[in-house]
Design a protein around this motif. Structure first.
Motif, PDB file in Angstrom:
ATOM      1  N   ARG A  28      35.607  37.700  35.273  1.00  0.00           N
ATOM      2  CA  ARG A  28      34.291  37.467  34.653  1.00  0.00           C
ATOM      3  C   ARG A  28      33.158  38.088  35.461  1.00  0.00           C
ATOM      4  NH1 ARG A  28      35.142  33.150  31.137  1.00  0.00           N
ATOM      5  NH2 ARG A  28      37.190  33.534  30.238  1.00  0.00           N
ATOM      6  N   ARG A  29      33.360  38.289  36.777  1.00  0.00           N
ATOM      7  CA  ARG A  29      32.331  38.889  37.611  1.00  0.00           C
ATOM      8  C   ARG A  29      32.897  40.122  38.297  1.00  0.00           C
ATOM      9  NH1 ARG A  29      28.919  34.018  40.580  1.00  0.00           N
ATOM     10  NH2 ARG A  29      28.480  32.803  38.691  1.00  0.00           N
ATOM     11  N   ARG A  30      32.016  41.081  38.530  1.00  0.00           N
ATOM     12  CA  ARG A  30      32.444  42.345  39.115  1.00  0.00           C
ATOM     13  C   ARG A  30      32.779  42.175  40.599  1.00  0.00           C
ATOM     14  NH1 ARG A  30      31.903  47.279  37.173  1.00  0.00           N
ATOM     15  NH2 ARG A  30      30.450  46.530  35.584  1.00  0.00           N
ATOM     16  N   ILE A  31      33.948  42.626  40.988  1.00  0.00           N
ATOM     17  CA  ILE A  31      34.338  42.664  42.397  1.00  0.00           C
ATOM     18  C   ILE A  31      34.897  44.056  42.677  1.00  0.00           C
ATOM     19  CG2 ILE A  31      34.876  40.194  42.500  1.00  0.00           C
ATOM     20  CD1 ILE A  31      37.838  41.002  42.383  1.00  0.00           C
ATOM     21  N   SER A  32      35.041  44.369  43.950  1.00  0.00           N
ATOM     22  CA  SER A  32      35.504  45.714  44.302  1.00  0.00           C
ATOM     23  C   SER A  32      36.972  45.887  43.922  1.00  0.00           C
ATOM     24  CB  SER A  32      35.339  45.942  45.808  1.00  0.00           C
ATOM     25  OG  SER A  32      36.247  45.143  46.543  1.00  0.00           O
ATOM     26  N   PRO A  33      37.346  47.091  43.530  1.00  0.00           N
ATOM     27  CA  PRO A  33      38.769  47.362  43.227  1.00  0.00           C
ATOM     28  C   PRO A  33      39.681  47.043  44.408  1.00  0.00           C
ATOM     29  CG  PRO A  33      37.378  49.155  42.439  1.00  0.00           C
ATOM     30  CD  PRO A  33      36.502  48.270  43.260  1.00  0.00           C
ATOM     31  N   GLU A  34      39.172  47.260  45.619  1.00  0.00           N
ATOM     32  CA  GLU A  34      39.974  47.006  46.810  1.00  0.00           C
ATOM     33  C   GLU A  34      40.268  45.518  46.956  1.00  0.00           C
ATOM     34  OE1 GLU A  34      42.070  47.208  50.361  1.00  0.00           O
ATOM     35  OE2 GLU A  34      41.650  48.672  48.789  1.00  0.00           O
ATOM     36  N   LEU A  35      39.252  44.654  46.743  1.00  0.00           N
ATOM     37  CA  LEU A  35      39.480  43.218  46.839  1.00  0.00           C
ATOM     38  C   LEU A  35      40.415  42.750  45.730  1.00  0.00           C
ATOM     39  CD1 LEU A  35      39.006  40.468  48.043  1.00  0.00           C
ATOM     40  CD2 LEU A  35      36.881  40.283  46.712  1.00  0.00           C
ATOM     41  N   SER A  36      40.231  43.289  44.547  1.00  0.00           N
ATOM     42  CA  SER A  36      41.114  42.916  43.441  1.00  0.00           C
ATOM     43  C   SER A  36      42.560  43.243  43.773  1.00  0.00           C
ATOM     44  CB  SER A  36      40.681  43.652  42.169  1.00  0.00           C
ATOM     45  OG  SER A  36      41.543  43.345  41.102  1.00  0.00           O
ATOM     46  N   ARG A  37      42.776  44.429  44.376  1.00  0.00           N
ATOM     47  CA  ARG A  37      44.135  44.835  44.743  1.00  0.00           C
ATOM     48  C   ARG A  37      44.698  43.889  45.804  1.00  0.00           C
ATOM     49  NH1 ARG A  37      46.608  46.870  48.649  1.00  0.00           N
ATOM     50  NH2 ARG A  37      44.709  47.091  49.905  1.00  0.00           N
ATOM     51  N   ARG A  38      43.879  43.518  46.794  1.00  0.00           N
ATOM     52  CA  ARG A  38      44.339  42.639  47.863  1.00  0.00           C
ATOM     53  C   ARG A  38      44.675  41.240  47.335  1.00  0.00           C
ATOM     54  NH1 ARG A  38      39.983  42.067  52.052  1.00  0.00           N
ATOM     55  NH2 ARG A  38      41.604  40.822  53.098  1.00  0.00           N
ATOM     56  N   VAL A  39      43.852  40.758  46.394  1.00  0.00           N
ATOM     57  CA  VAL A  39      44.118  39.440  45.812  1.00  0.00           C
ATOM     58  C   VAL A  39      45.441  39.443  45.065  1.00  0.00           C
ATOM     59  CG1 VAL A  39      43.363  37.795  44.045  1.00  0.00           C
ATOM     60  CG2 VAL A  39      41.710  38.707  45.681  1.00  0.00           C
ATOM     61  N   GLN A  40      45.687  40.479  44.274  1.00  0.00           N
ATOM     62  CA  GLN A  40      46.935  40.554  43.520  1.00  0.00           C
ATOM     63  C   GLN A  40      48.141  40.629  44.453  1.00  0.00           C
ATOM     64  OE1 GLN A  40      47.332  40.090  40.281  1.00  0.00           O
ATOM     65  NE2 GLN A  40      45.109  39.779  40.150  1.00  0.00           N
ATOM     66  N   ALA A  41      47.979  41.371  45.529  1.00  0.00           N
ATOM     67  CA  ALA A  41      49.075  41.485  46.492  1.00  0.00           C
ATOM     68  C   ALA A  41      49.343  40.136  47.169  1.00  0.00           C
ATOM     69  CB  ALA A  41      48.744  42.553  47.541  1.00  0.00           C
ATOM     70  N   ALA A  42      48.264  39.413  47.495  1.00  0.00           N
ATOM     71  CA  ALA A  42      48.417  38.111  48.145  1.00  0.00           C
ATOM     72  C   ALA A  42      49.062  37.098  47.208  1.00  0.00           C
ATOM     73  CB  ALA A  42      47.047  37.611  48.609  1.00  0.00           C
ATOM     74  N   ILE A  43      48.686  37.140  45.957  1.00  0.00           N
ATOM     75  CA  ILE A  43      49.266  36.225  44.964  1.00  0.00           C
ATOM     76  C   ILE A  43      50.780  36.418  44.895  1.00  0.00           C
ATOM     77  CG2 ILE A  43      49.451  35.845  42.472  1.00  0.00           C
ATOM     78  CD1 ILE A  43      46.429  36.206  42.317  1.00  0.00           C
ATOM     79  N   GLU A  44      51.190  37.688  44.857  1.00  0.00           N
ATOM     80  CA  GLU A  44      52.623  37.979  44.807  1.00  0.00           C
ATOM     81  C   GLU A  44      53.313  37.539  46.095  1.00  0.00           C
ATOM     82  OE1 GLU A  44      53.185  42.065  43.860  1.00  0.00           O
ATOM     83  OE2 GLU A  44      52.011  41.965  42.002  1.00  0.00           O
ATOM     84  N   GLU A  45      52.660  37.766  47.227  1.00  0.00           N
ATOM     85  CA  GLU A  45      53.237  37.419  48.521  1.00  0.00           C
ATOM     86  C   GLU A  45      53.406  35.909  48.671  1.00  0.00           C
ATOM     87  OE1 GLU A  45      54.746  37.898  52.370  1.00  0.00           O
ATOM     88  OE2 GLU A  45      54.309  39.443  50.863  1.00  0.00           O
ATOM     89  N   LEU A  46      52.387  35.140  48.243  1.00  0.00           N
ATOM     90  CA  LEU A  46      52.408  33.688  48.422  1.00  0.00           C
ATOM     91  C   LEU A  46      53.029  32.943  47.243  1.00  0.00           C
ATOM     92  CD1 LEU A  46      48.799  33.221  49.874  1.00  0.00           C
ATOM     93  CD2 LEU A  46      50.953  33.354  51.143  1.00  0.00           C
TER      94      LEU A  46
END
Length: 333
Positions: A28-46
């Motif tokens: 819903r809010r704009r965030i950097s592509p880099e943070l989005s990528r890191r969040v997705q990676a962390a979700i998969e990791e955890l």
């Protein structure tokens, strides 16, 4: 049993705020592509899985748009749903498809009422059985947009323009006896605009014959039955214009099973220019209704309704265009 990862665990793992992770998940809010990528990676990791019920309670939003339809046989319907999903997805929404099991108006009202009880953030009503007012009443406060018939920034399809393009083409090929199979079921209680335009055009040319107008329901069976009725006339048509490509496929089926050659013995034009037009043999000449353009406009209007925005989105008018392929030829008789 191992404890399930939480959104706070993801935030701690990345050393970012919990709200940053939340924004990355909701879109819903704009965030950097880099943070989005890191969040997705962390979700998969955890192994984090968002709790849907908790998200709804907190945000008062499901992030879902209910699209209510009464059939999925027509490939044009599937194309429209895909385009709506793609466009709404840009704003973080997902489409949930609701298929009406009955075409009775009361059953359709109950379906809209059921999903409007906190299940979705808004509804796109594609049920021809329900008027704009009936759909709004059934939704009981949930934003609902009735496809192509909504009062706010509506889409106008110039059927007369599209029908004229098709009939001009057939007359240029020498056809004079031209039949039409309508879609009376999908016209919201009004005459099929294709038939209205056809009658006006053929009357002006001195070619109108009411026997060449066959009512249909917009399905394959209507095409087969319509072709049988038209081709059994004492003076059958040399060409048929159908209300949609699915109806045209029924004409094709009937022709192939009765040794009627297409297009040598019978020329056929569809309406929609759906994926089916490119799958039939011969390739179907069809009137393009520009579904992606309609879907984009519909999504934009719905999003303003959800957000309570005062922005006025201009209405649009679509002029269907004829896409010529291989299903028509010059009249030889």
């Amino acid at each position: 049993m191992a404890r399930k990862a939480t959104i706070q665990d993801v935030a701690d793992y990345l050393n970012v705020s919990k709200s940053a992770v939340s924004h990355a998940l909701s879109g819903r809010r704009r965030i950097s592509p880099e943070l989005s990528r890191r969040v997705q990676a962390a979700i998969e990791e955890l192994g984090y899985k968002p709790n849907f019920a908790a998200q709804v309670l907190k945000s008062h939003s499901t992030g879902l748009i209910g699209v209510v339809v009464n059939e999925l046989e027509n490939p044009n319907t599937v194309t429209l749903v895909n385009e709506l999903s793609r466009e709404l997805g840009k704003s973080g929404y997902s489409v949930t498809l609701c298929l009406a099991e009955s075409k009775e108006p009361e059953a359709c009202r109950k379906l809209i009422g059921r999903i409007s009880n906190g299940m979705v953030d808004a509804i796109i009503n594609m049920l021809p059985q329900l008027s704009v007012e009936e759909a709004q009443e059934a939704a009981d406060g949930t934003p609902v947009l009735t496809y192509r018939r909504h009062k706010l920034s509506p889409v106008t399809l110039d059927y007369e323009y599209g029908v004229t393009r098709a009939l001009d083409y057939l007359l240029e090929l020498g056809h004079r006896r031209i039949g039409i199979i309508s879609i009376s079921l999908l016209c919201f209680g009004t005459p099929d605009p294709r038939v209205v335009a056809y009658r006006k055009y053929m009357t002006a040319k001195g070619l109108f014959d009411p026997a060449l107008v066959i009512p249909g329901s917009g399905d394959t069976a209507s095409g087969s039955e319509g072709a049988a009725a038209l081709l059994s006339l004492p003076e059958p048509p040399s060409a048929i214009l159908t209300g949609n490509d699915l109806t045209a496929s029924g004409v094709f089926q009937w022709a192939h099973s009765h040794d009627v050659r297409l297009p040598e013995d019978l020329s056929v034009i569809g309406f929609d220019n759906s994926s089916l037009a490119r799958a039939l043999y011969p390739l179907l000449t069809s009137v393009d209704m520009f579904v992606p353009l309609t879907a984009v406009h519909t999504a934009r209007v719905l999003l303003t309704m959800i957000g309570g925005e005062s922005e006025k989105i201009p209405s649009i008018e679509i002029k269907p265009e004829l896409v010529v392929r291989n299903s028509c030829t010059r009249y030889q008789r």
